[in-house]
Scaffold this active site. Structure first.
Site, PDB file in Angstrom:
ATOM      1  N   HIS A  57      -5.546   2.176  16.830  1.00  0.00           N
ATOM      2  CA  HIS A  57      -5.264   0.769  17.172  1.00  0.00           C
ATOM      3  C   HIS A  57      -6.384   0.215  18.061  1.00  0.00           C
ATOM      4  CE1 HIS A  57      -1.392  -0.085  15.424  1.00  0.00           C
ATOM      5  NE2 HIS A  57      -0.739   0.861  16.082  1.00  0.00           N
ATOM      6  N   HIS A  72      -3.113   7.889  15.718  1.00  0.00           N
ATOM      7  CA  HIS A  72      -2.627   6.564  15.321  1.00  0.00           C
ATOM      8  C   HIS A  72      -2.845   5.560  16.462  1.00  0.00           C
ATOM      9  CE1 HIS A  72       0.431   3.750  13.465  1.00  0.00           C
ATOM     10  NE2 HIS A  72       0.533   3.394  14.729  1.00  0.00           N
ATOM     11  N   GLU A  73      -2.491   5.946  17.675  1.00  0.00           N
ATOM     12  CA  GLU A  73      -2.615   5.025  18.821  1.00  0.00           C
ATOM     13  C   GLU A  73      -4.083   4.719  19.133  1.00  0.00           C
ATOM     14  OE1 GLU A  73      -0.087   3.466  19.894  1.00  0.00           O
ATOM     15  OE2 GLU A  73       1.382   4.691  18.850  1.00  0.00           O
TER      16      GLU A  73
HETATM   17 ZN   LIG Z   1       1.149   1.623  15.767  1.00  0.00          ZN
END
Ligand SMILES: [Zn+2]
Length: 270
Positions: free
Chosen positions: A130, A126-127
């Site tokens: 980004h 998820h990170e």
């Molecule tokens: Zn996030």
């Protein structure tokens, strides 16, 4: 006349250069230079490293490095060409972040709530998503950087790195300016979920574990949940969205397993 035409051409060149499409097909306005954001991220990451206690627990470092390197190995260019930096901070905070240019920070608090490598891969995927989805650039282009964060960033960028000239709090505030410590918009969070699931599946981590992780976070008491949850609660909608992605991610996961990808990252500590 000639000058006017030149200006119009220049305007369109800038316009075309700044309009981009995100990994899930959203149109993005990216006005900041990647190089500039990466330089800011480098300075901020150095400040984090200089001011927060780094973990010396070999087993924890190996575990996080094992998961992170399996994930970044699956990225497309230019992200696959980055030299990804990893820092593991001995902090109780349940959080992790990734910065432009390929910096990953993990707080050891997150290791207490991720049951296995697949769940940590869900967080890191998820990170990293980004970063690869250019969410910091998108946010900065909307001019929504906080004033206090920019000030702290100016201290770090302008004052140079003099080793302890600024505080951990300033480093954190610079992190806020780059969007490290704050959640992104709802659409960016959803996108990071979707793209992150694909990365973990491609690396041979079971995407179904992401749902167990977020459900666990929902029921967690006491500790502050990571940024993804602090303003966007892991409500039923988020869980449903993750599950609906399985039709895409499970075949990717099965293919990864068939290709012999099954990262052997073990939690070798109590
Ligand atoms: Zn996030």
């Amino acid at each position: 006349m000639y000058r006017c035409k030149l200006l119009i051409l220049l305007f369109f060149a800038i316009f075309i250069a700044s309009c981009s499409t995100s990994p899930t097909g959203r149109s993005q306005l990216l006005l900041k230079s990647d190089a500039e954001l990466e330089a800011q991220a480098r300075a901020t990451f150095s400040a984090y490293r200089a001011t927060l206690p780094l973990s010396t627990n070999r087993a924890k470092i190996d575990f996080v490095a094992c998961v992170a390197s399996a994930l970044v190995a699956e990225l497309d260019p230019p992200y696959s060409d980055f030299e990804w930096d990893l820092a593991i901070f001995e902090q109780n905070q349940v959080n992790a972040f990734a910065m432009p240019g390929g910096k990953i920070g993990v707080y050891t608090g997150i290791l207490d709530v991720t049951d296995n490598a697949d769940q940590l891969a869900a967080v890191l995927g998820h990170e990293i998503a980004h970063v690869t989805s250019k969410h910091v650039n998108e946010r900065a282009s909307r001019g929504s950087l906080s004033g206090i964060g920019i000030e702290a960033l100016a201290v770090i960028m302008g004052g140079g790195y003099t080793g302890g000239a600024y505080t951990a709090q300033q480093a954190m505030q610079a992190g806020v300016a780059l969007g490290m410590e704050l959640p992104m918009s709802r659409s960016q969070e959803t996108e990071a979920d979707i793209v992150g699931l694909r990365y973990m599946a491609k690396a041979g981590f079971d995407p179904r574990e992401s749902v167990k992780l977020w459900k666990h976070m929902m029921t967690m008491g006491g500790k502050k949940p990571p940024e993804q949850l602090s303003t966007h609660p892991a409500d039923e909608t988020r869980i449903e969205n993750l599950i609906s992605e399985w039709q895409v991610t499970l075949p990717i996961y099965n293919q990864a397993l068939a290709d012999g990808k099954h990262p052997d990252c073990k939690k070798n500590w109590n």
